[in-house]
Design an enzyme around this catalytic site. Structure first.
Site, short mmCIF file in Angstrom:
data_model
loop_
_atom_site.label_atom_id
_atom_site.label_comp_id
_atom_site.label_asym_id
_atom_site.label_seq_id
_atom_site.Cartn_x
_atom_site.Cartn_y
_atom_site.Cartn_z
N ASP A 1 25.34 56.91 42.03
CA ASP A 1 26.38 56.50 41.08
C ASP A 1 25.89 55.32 40.25
O ASP A 1 25.72 54.21 40.77
CB ASP A 1 27.66 56.12 41.84
N HIS B 1 28.45 59.80 40.41
CA HIS B 1 29.83 59.43 40.07
C HIS B 1 30.62 60.71 39.79
O HIS B 1 30.08 61.71 39.34
CB HIS B 1 29.83 58.53 38.83
N CYS C 1 37.41 56.67 40.74
CA CYS C 1 36.93 55.96 39.56
C CYS C 1 37.84 54.75 39.31
O CYS C 1 38.03 53.93 40.20
CB CYS C 1 36.89 56.92 38.37
#
Length: 273
Positions: free
Chosen positions: A192, A223, A131
């Site tokens: 994502d 994600h 991330c």
């Protein structure tokens, strides 16, 4: 391999000398007090060093690596993990755009500096993160001491939107700042929503046009698919295990042994500390 956990509080010049806490997880081999291992910097998501991040880092350390995990938001609060809830998410996202890119880069430099100074690290460094941490690992790859980088679902690269005022990550790639540097791996989930297809295509094209030695993986995942806690139903344990093995092959091949300089590069031979 057994592991042990410590932390170091390192003064941050850009934060007026206030410390950044860097957690270090190392192999525990008391019968070999002079053992040295490669180092890996693990950059966290917006929640700092949480349980999932620590377990991820511990898994790397157990393979024979000294792992450093910096507390990303030391300018704003202590080193404790930020909760995986609405308030914690809002807080982490707020800090993410308030912190300067120069401060993010300093954290990476201090983490690599720390690893190379440790008596149980041989000075061969890799980086990874997820991330926000995926983007921070990407930027760490600009440091010539970082010989390999694996980025999991790195955010904000395609939009140049990291930090206060935005970032220059892809601009630096276009200038050649990653060309003839270490090996890079980019991993994204095709579902994502943080990094859409156009964004992934932009990242891949920019890296390939700059002749960066990159492997670009797009998998059937969302994600945060490697987060084994509070993942909102997105954690894929089997896929995580497979990609962890892929990452470790890269690290073993690039920093796990001294191969000398890359053929055709202008770098000096690497010295093991």
């Amino acid at each position: 391999m057994l592991i042990e956990k410590k932390y170091h509080d390192i003064p941050s010049p850009l934060d007026g000398g206030k410390p950044i806490r860097i957690f270090v997880i190392s192999p525990s081999v008391p019968d070999y007090p002079q053992a040295k291992f490669p180092g890996v910097v693990v950059f966290s998501e917006i929640y700092q060093v949480t349980g999932p991040v620590e377990r991820f880092a511990g898994s790397i350390a157990s393979q024979g690596f000294v792992v450093a995990c910096p507390s990303t938001y030391h300018e704003f609060e202590g080193p404790e993990a930020i909760p995986y809830d609405v308030e914690g998410t809002d807080r982490g996202n707020k800090y993410k755009i308030e912190k300067t890119v120069a401060a993010y880069d300093e954290d990476a430099t201090l983490s690599v500096d720390l690893l190379t100074s440790l008596p149980n690290c041989n000075g061969r460094i890799a980086a990874t993160g997820m991330c926000l941490g995926g983007h921070l690992a990407f930027r760490a790859a600009f440091d010539p001491r970082v010989l390999a980088t694996v980025c999991f679902f790195a955010t904000d690269i395609h939009g140049a939107s990291l930090g206060k005022g935005g970032d220059d990550s892809l601009a630096r790639v276009r200038k050649g700042d990653l060309t003839s540097k270490g090996e890079l791996v980019m991993i994204f989930g095709k579902q994502d929503t943080h990094v859409p297809r156009a964004g992934r295509d932009l990242i891949r094209t920019t890296l390939e046009d700059a002749k960066v030695p990159v492997s670009f993986l797009e998998v059937q995942a969302q994600h945060a698919f490697i987060r084994d806690e509070q993942s909102k139903g997105r954690w894929d344990a089997a896929l995580t295990r497979s990609l962890f093995s892929f990452m470790m092959e890269v690290f073993e091949r690039t920093v796990g042994r001294d191969m000398g300089p890359r053929a055709g590069s202008n770098s000096e031979p690497e010295h093991v500390c």
